[in-house]
Design a protein around this motif. Structure first.
Motif, PDB file in Angstrom:
ATOM      1  N   ILE A 285      52.054  58.656  50.406  1.00  0.00           N
ATOM      2  CA  ILE A 285      52.542  57.297  50.668  1.00  0.00           C
ATOM      3  C   ILE A 285      51.377  56.313  50.745  1.00  0.00           C
ATOM      4  CG2 ILE A 285      53.641  55.837  52.418  1.00  0.00           C
ATOM      5  CD1 ILE A 285      55.567  58.218  52.908  1.00  0.00           C
ATOM      6  N   MET A 286      50.290  56.695  51.416  1.00  0.00           N
ATOM      7  CA  MET A 286      49.123  55.810  51.493  1.00  0.00           C
ATOM      8  C   MET A 286      48.510  55.592  50.108  1.00  0.00           C
ATOM      9  SD  MET A 286      47.197  56.752  55.081  1.00  0.00           S
ATOM     10  CE  MET A 286      46.973  58.483  54.718  1.00  0.00           C
ATOM     11  N   GLY A 287      48.488  56.623  49.288  1.00  0.00           N
ATOM     12  CA  GLY A 287      47.971  56.492  47.930  1.00  0.00           C
ATOM     13  C   GLY A 287      48.820  55.560  47.087  1.00  0.00           C
ATOM     14  N   LEU A 288      50.133  55.675  47.220  1.00  0.00           N
ATOM     15  CA  LEU A 288      51.035  54.794  46.475  1.00  0.00           C
ATOM     16  C   LEU A 288      50.864  53.337  46.914  1.00  0.00           C
ATOM     17  CD1 LEU A 288      54.302  56.921  46.320  1.00  0.00           C
ATOM     18  CD2 LEU A 288      52.771  56.344  44.435  1.00  0.00           C
ATOM     19  N   ASP A 289      50.674  53.124  48.207  1.00  0.00           N
ATOM     20  CA  ASP A 289      50.474  51.772  48.716  1.00  0.00           C
ATOM     21  C   ASP A 289      49.204  51.159  48.137  1.00  0.00           C
ATOM     22  OD1 ASP A 289      51.095  49.525  50.458  1.00  0.00           O
ATOM     23  OD2 ASP A 289      49.386  50.196  51.661  1.00  0.00           O
ATOM     24  N   LYS A 290      48.142  51.930  48.094  1.00  0.00           N
ATOM     25  CA  LYS A 290      46.866  51.446  47.534  1.00  0.00           C
ATOM     26  C   LYS A 290      47.014  51.166  46.034  1.00  0.00           C
ATOM     27  CE  LYS A 290      42.444  50.631  47.622  1.00  0.00           C
ATOM     28  NZ  LYS A 290      41.986  49.337  48.040  1.00  0.00           N
ATOM     29  N   ALA A 291      47.724  52.046  45.336  1.00  0.00           N
ATOM     30  CA  ALA A 291      47.938  51.853  43.897  1.00  0.00           C
ATOM     31  C   ALA A 291      48.748  50.581  43.639  1.00  0.00           C
ATOM     32  CB  ALA A 291      48.633  53.063  43.297  1.00  0.00           C
ATOM     33  N   LEU A 292      49.757  50.334  44.466  1.00  0.00           N
ATOM     34  CA  LEU A 292      50.575  49.132  44.312  1.00  0.00           C
ATOM     35  C   LEU A 292      49.745  47.878  44.568  1.00  0.00           C
ATOM     36  CD1 LEU A 292      53.320  47.870  43.765  1.00  0.00           C
ATOM     37  CD2 LEU A 292      53.842  48.129  46.181  1.00  0.00           C
ATOM     38  N   ASP A 293      48.892  47.910  45.579  1.00  0.00           N
ATOM     39  CA  ASP A 293      48.008  46.768  45.832  1.00  0.00           C
ATOM     40  C   ASP A 293      47.114  46.489  44.632  1.00  0.00           C
ATOM     41  OD1 ASP A 293      48.950  46.145  48.331  1.00  0.00           O
ATOM     42  OD2 ASP A 293      47.334  47.137  49.422  1.00  0.00           O
ATOM     43  N   ASN A 294      46.543  47.531  44.061  1.00  0.00           N
ATOM     44  CA  ASN A 294      45.670  47.348  42.894  1.00  0.00           C
ATOM     45  C   ASN A 294      46.448  46.801  41.705  1.00  0.00           C
ATOM     46  OD1 ASN A 294      43.352  48.178  44.199  1.00  0.00           O
ATOM     47  ND2 ASN A 294      43.590  50.308  43.582  1.00  0.00           N
ATOM     48  N   TRP A 295      47.676  47.263  41.510  1.00  0.00           N
ATOM     49  CA  TRP A 295      48.512  46.753  40.421  1.00  0.00           C
ATOM     50  C   TRP A 295      48.791  45.262  40.627  1.00  0.00           C
ATOM     51  CZ3 TRP A 295      53.482  44.688  40.383  1.00  0.00           C
ATOM     52  CH2 TRP A 295      54.019  44.483  39.109  1.00  0.00           C
ATOM     53  N   GLU A 296      49.091  44.872  41.874  1.00  0.00           N
ATOM     54  CA  GLU A 296      49.358  43.460  42.161  1.00  0.00           C
ATOM     55  C   GLU A 296      48.132  42.600  41.880  1.00  0.00           C
ATOM     56  OE1 GLU A 296      50.640  43.451  46.219  1.00  0.00           O
ATOM     57  OE2 GLU A 296      52.724  43.893  45.699  1.00  0.00           O
ATOM     58  N   ILE A 297      46.963  43.094  42.224  1.00  0.00           N
ATOM     59  CA  ILE A 297      45.723  42.344  41.977  1.00  0.00           C
ATOM     60  C   ILE A 297      45.511  42.141  40.478  1.00  0.00           C
ATOM     61  CG2 ILE A 297      43.203  42.488  42.132  1.00  0.00           C
ATOM     62  CD1 ILE A 297      43.676  43.815  44.926  1.00  0.00           C
ATOM     63  N   VAL A 298      45.746  43.188  39.702  1.00  0.00           N
ATOM     64  CA  VAL A 298      45.614  43.089  38.243  1.00  0.00           C
ATOM     65  C   VAL A 298      46.609  42.063  37.696  1.00  0.00           C
ATOM     66  CG1 VAL A 298      45.960  44.330  36.068  1.00  0.00           C
ATOM     67  CG2 VAL A 298      44.634  45.381  37.916  1.00  0.00           C
ATOM     68  N   GLU A 299      47.831  42.096  38.182  1.00  0.00           N
ATOM     69  CA  GLU A 299      48.852  41.138  37.735  1.00  0.00           C
ATOM     70  C   GLU A 299      48.442  39.702  38.069  1.00  0.00           C
ATOM     71  OE1 GLU A 299      51.738  41.557  35.853  1.00  0.00           O
ATOM     72  OE2 GLU A 299      50.723  43.477  35.552  1.00  0.00           O
ATOM     73  N   CYS A 300      47.861  39.491  39.238  1.00  0.00           N
ATOM     74  CA  CYS A 300      47.438  38.140  39.611  1.00  0.00           C
ATOM     75  C   CYS A 300      46.310  37.654  38.710  1.00  0.00           C
ATOM     76  CB  CYS A 300      47.007  38.110  41.077  1.00  0.00           C
ATOM     77  SG  CYS A 300      48.404  38.213  42.214  1.00  0.00           S
ATOM     78  N   TYR A 301      45.386  38.531  38.379  1.00  0.00           N
ATOM     79  CA  TYR A 301      44.318  38.121  37.460  1.00  0.00           C
ATOM     80  C   TYR A 301      44.872  37.832  36.065  1.00  0.00           C
ATOM     81  CZ  TYR A 301      40.608  38.899  40.834  1.00  0.00           C
ATOM     82  OH  TYR A 301      39.787  38.815  41.933  1.00  0.00           O
ATOM     83  N   LYS A 302      45.909  38.566  35.659  1.00  0.00           N
ATOM     84  CA  LYS A 302      46.562  38.260  34.369  1.00  0.00           C
ATOM     85  C   LYS A 302      47.205  36.874  34.420  1.00  0.00           C
ATOM     86  CE  LYS A 302      47.909  42.880  32.825  1.00  0.00           C
ATOM     87  NZ  LYS A 302      49.084  43.745  32.579  1.00  0.00           N
ATOM     88  N   LEU A 303      47.908  36.586  35.518  1.00  0.00           N
ATOM     89  CA  LEU A 303      48.545  35.274  35.661  1.00  0.00           C
ATOM     90  C   LEU A 303      47.502  34.161  35.666  1.00  0.00           C
ATOM     91  CD1 LEU A 303      51.213  36.112  38.388  1.00  0.00           C
ATOM     92  CD2 LEU A 303      51.645  35.574  35.980  1.00  0.00           C
ATOM     93  N   GLN A 304      46.386  34.406  36.336  1.00  0.00           N
ATOM     94  CA  GLN A 304      45.300  33.439  36.367  1.00  0.00           C
ATOM     95  C   GLN A 304      44.767  33.187  34.953  1.00  0.00           C
ATOM     96  OE1 GLN A 304      41.581  34.749  38.195  1.00  0.00           O
ATOM     97  NE2 GLN A 304      41.762  33.023  39.628  1.00  0.00           N
ATOM     98  N   SER A 305      44.631  34.255  34.193  1.00  0.00           N
ATOM     99  CA  SER A 305      44.154  34.145  32.811  1.00  0.00           C
ATOM    100  C   SER A 305      45.158  33.394  31.937  1.00  0.00           C
ATOM    101  CB  SER A 305      43.891  35.550  32.275  1.00  0.00           C
ATOM    102  OG  SER A 305      44.162  35.666  30.934  1.00  0.00           O
ATOM    103  N   TYR A 306      46.447  33.689  32.104  1.00  0.00           N
ATOM    104  CA  TYR A 306      47.481  32.992  31.328  1.00  0.00           C
ATOM    105  C   TYR A 306      47.517  31.508  31.675  1.00  0.00           C
ATOM    106  CZ  TYR A 306      49.346  37.649  30.204  1.00  0.00           C
ATOM    107  OH  TYR A 306      49.503  38.936  29.778  1.00  0.00           O
ATOM    108  N   ALA A 307      47.373  31.192  32.959  1.00  0.00           N
ATOM    109  CA  ALA A 307      47.388  29.785  33.383  1.00  0.00           C
ATOM    110  C   ALA A 307      46.233  29.025  32.733  1.00  0.00           C
ATOM    111  CB  ALA A 307      47.295  29.696  34.903  1.00  0.00           C
ATOM    112  N   GLU A 308      45.078  29.665  32.653  1.00  0.00           N
ATOM    113  CA  GLU A 308      43.913  29.047  32.007  1.00  0.00           C
ATOM    114  C   GLU A 308      44.152  28.898  30.510  1.00  0.00           C
ATOM    115  OE1 GLU A 308      40.546  27.363  32.338  1.00  0.00           O
ATOM    116  OE2 GLU A 308      41.570  27.707  34.220  1.00  0.00           O
TER     117      GLU A 308
END
Length: 77
Positions: free
Chosen positions: A24-47
Protein backbone atom coordinates in the motif's frame (compact mmCIF):
# COMPACT_ATOMS: atom_id res chain seq x y z
CA UNK A 1 -5.23 -26.18 18.76
CA UNK A 2 -1.83 -26.58 20.19
CA UNK A 3 0.56 -23.81 21.10
CA UNK A 4 2.74 -24.31 18.00
CA UNK A 5 -0.19 -23.92 15.59
CA UNK A 6 -1.38 -20.72 17.27
CA UNK A 7 2.13 -19.23 17.13
CA UNK A 8 2.52 -20.17 13.47
CA UNK A 9 -0.86 -18.66 12.63
CA UNK A 10 -0.08 -15.41 14.46
CA UNK A 11 3.33 -15.16 12.80
CA UNK A 12 1.86 -15.71 9.35
CA UNK A 13 -0.90 -13.16 10.01
CA UNK A 14 1.59 -10.52 11.12
CA UNK A 15 3.79 -11.22 8.08
CA UNK A 16 0.85 -10.88 5.67
CA UNK A 17 -0.30 -7.63 7.29
CA UNK A 18 3.24 -6.22 7.06
CA UNK A 19 3.51 -7.18 3.38
CA UNK A 20 0.15 -5.57 2.61
CA UNK A 21 1.24 -2.37 4.38
CA UNK A 22 4.43 -2.27 2.30
CA UNK A 23 2.45 -2.77 -0.93
CA UNK A 24 0.00 0.00 0.00
CA UNK A 25 2.83 2.43 0.82
CA UNK A 26 4.51 1.58 -2.49
CA UNK A 27 1.30 2.20 -4.42
CA UNK A 28 0.84 5.55 -2.67
CA UNK A 29 4.37 6.64 -3.62
CA UNK A 30 3.85 5.46 -7.21
CA UNK A 31 0.59 7.43 -7.44
CA UNK A 32 2.31 10.57 -6.15
CA UNK A 33 5.03 10.22 -8.77
CA UNK A 34 2.43 9.70 -11.51
CA UNK A 35 0.60 12.87 -10.40
CA UNK A 36 3.85 14.86 -10.49
CA UNK A 37 4.56 13.65 -14.04
CA UNK A 38 1.01 14.60 -15.09
CA UNK A 39 1.42 18.09 -13.63
CA UNK A 40 4.66 18.63 -15.52
CA UNK A 41 2.89 17.48 -18.71
CA UNK A 42 0.09 19.99 -18.07
CA UNK A 43 2.68 22.69 -17.44
CA UNK A 44 4.36 21.82 -20.74
CA UNK A 45 1.04 21.85 -22.63
CA UNK A 46 0.11 25.22 -21.12
CA UNK A 47 3.42 26.64 -22.34
CA UNK A 48 3.11 25.01 -25.76
CA UNK A 49 -0.48 26.13 -26.44
CA UNK A 50 -0.54 29.51 -24.64
CA UNK A 51 -0.87 31.40 -27.93
CA UNK A 52 -3.83 29.31 -29.11
CA UNK A 53 -6.16 30.05 -26.20
CA UNK A 54 -7.87 26.67 -26.20
CA UNK A 55 -5.94 24.91 -23.46
CA UNK A 56 -7.38 24.77 -19.95
CA UNK A 57 -7.17 22.55 -16.90
CA UNK A 58 -9.93 21.20 -14.70
CA UNK A 59 -10.43 22.05 -11.04
CA UNK A 60 -9.22 18.57 -10.08
CA UNK A 61 -6.02 18.98 -12.08
CA UNK A 62 -5.42 22.37 -10.46
CA UNK A 63 -5.87 20.90 -6.97
CA UNK A 64 -3.54 18.02 -7.80
CA UNK A 65 -0.80 20.32 -9.09
CA UNK A 66 -1.23 22.79 -6.21
CA UNK A 67 -0.84 19.90 -3.77
CA UNK A 68 2.52 19.03 -5.33
CA UNK A 69 3.58 22.69 -5.58
CA UNK A 70 3.65 22.79 -9.39
CA UNK A 71 2.26 25.95 -10.99
CA UNK A 72 0.37 25.48 -14.24
CA UNK A 73 -0.33 28.76 -16.03
CA UNK A 74 -3.65 27.86 -17.66
CA UNK A 75 -7.27 28.87 -17.06
CA UNK A 76 -9.35 26.56 -14.88
CA UNK A 77 -12.74 25.40 -16.17
Amino acid sequence: MNKKTITETMTMTIAVIAMLAIVIMGLDKALDNWEIVECYKLQSYAEKYKNYGGFYITQGEKQMCDYHGIAVDAPVR
